[in-house]
Enzyme design. Structure first.
Site, PDB file in Angstrom:
ATOM      1  N   ASP A 199       0.843  -1.188   0.000  1.00 35.25           N
ATOM      2  CA  ASP A 199       0.000   0.000   0.000  1.00 35.25           C
ATOM      3  C   ASP A 199       0.885   1.248   0.000  1.00 35.25           C
ATOM      4  O   ASP A 199       0.509   2.298   0.489  1.00 35.25           O
ATOM      5  CB  ASP A 199      -0.957   0.001   1.193  1.00 35.25           C
TER       6      ASP A 199
ATOM      7  N   ALA B 266      -3.233   6.456   5.715  1.00 29.96           N
ATOM      8  CA  ALA B 266      -3.335   6.801   4.302  1.00 29.96           C
ATOM      9  C   ALA B 266      -2.414   5.936   3.446  1.00 29.96           C
ATOM     10  O   ALA B 266      -2.090   6.285   2.324  1.00 29.96           O
ATOM     11  CB  ALA B 266      -2.979   8.283   4.111  1.00 29.96           C
ATOM     12  N   GLY B 267      -1.989   4.803   3.957  1.00 29.20           N
ATOM     13  CA  GLY B 267      -1.070   3.933   3.236  1.00 29.20           C
ATOM     14  C   GLY B 267       0.227   3.832   4.000  1.00 29.20           C
ATOM     15  O   GLY B 267       0.288   4.108   5.201  1.00 29.20           O
TER      16      GLY B 267
END
Length: 162
Positions: free
Chosen positions: A55, A89-90
């Protein structure tokens, strides 16, 4: 079968994995469940169907600080990327780090590399073009040191670019 190693999650948040054909998901948090024991066990269950993903955001490999993702500011600290409100957010962990993590958790290097290359290529129907070094394929690959898996080279179309 797909075992999704969300690299940043594996290190700090958890491990997401799909353990059945019916896509029953399970989220394991390392501080709650022994990922060091569980991950190799599940990976061995999946065998040659193991697929590594990441991710990683575009902040991967960059220093801690503020970057953007989809026009929103994200804040990177270590491998974590978060929005201003703290939402994940990753990560800043790339697929090579995912391979290193697999090896660290006891997965043989050959299996980890296959799970990051040939198996995902097959999952998207491109194993005839990418995923392994064979005559007629693209030959986009990285070269890692044998000792510590440090990046030693980047090749695109068989030509060294870094």
């Amino acid at each position: 079968f797909v075992l999704m190693v969300l690299s940043g999650c594996l290190m700090s948040f958890g491990l997401a994995l799909d353990i059945s054909d019916t896509f029953n998901g399970l989220m394991m948090i390392p501080n709650l469940i022994g990922v060091v024991v569980l991950f190799p066990l599940v990976a061995r269950m999946k065998g040659d169907k193991l697929v590594l993903i990441t991710d990683c955001t575009r902040a991967g490999g960059l220093a801690d600080g503020e970057y953007t993702l989809g026009g929103q500011p994200i804040f990177v600290k270590g491998i974590e990327c978060r929005l201003a409100d703290g939402t994940i957010a990753g990560s800043a962990t790339n697929l090579t780090d995912g391979v290193r993590n697999c090896v660290r958790f006891g997965i043989p290097l050959e299996d980890a590399v296959r799970a990051a290359s040939l198996v995902p290529a097959g999952e998207i129907g491109l194993e005839g073009e990418i995923g392994s070094l064979e005559v007629g394929k693209r030959a986009d690959f990285i070269l890692l040191s044998q000792k510590d898996l440090a990046l030693k080279g980047v090749f695109v179309g068989g030509r060294r670019i870094a």
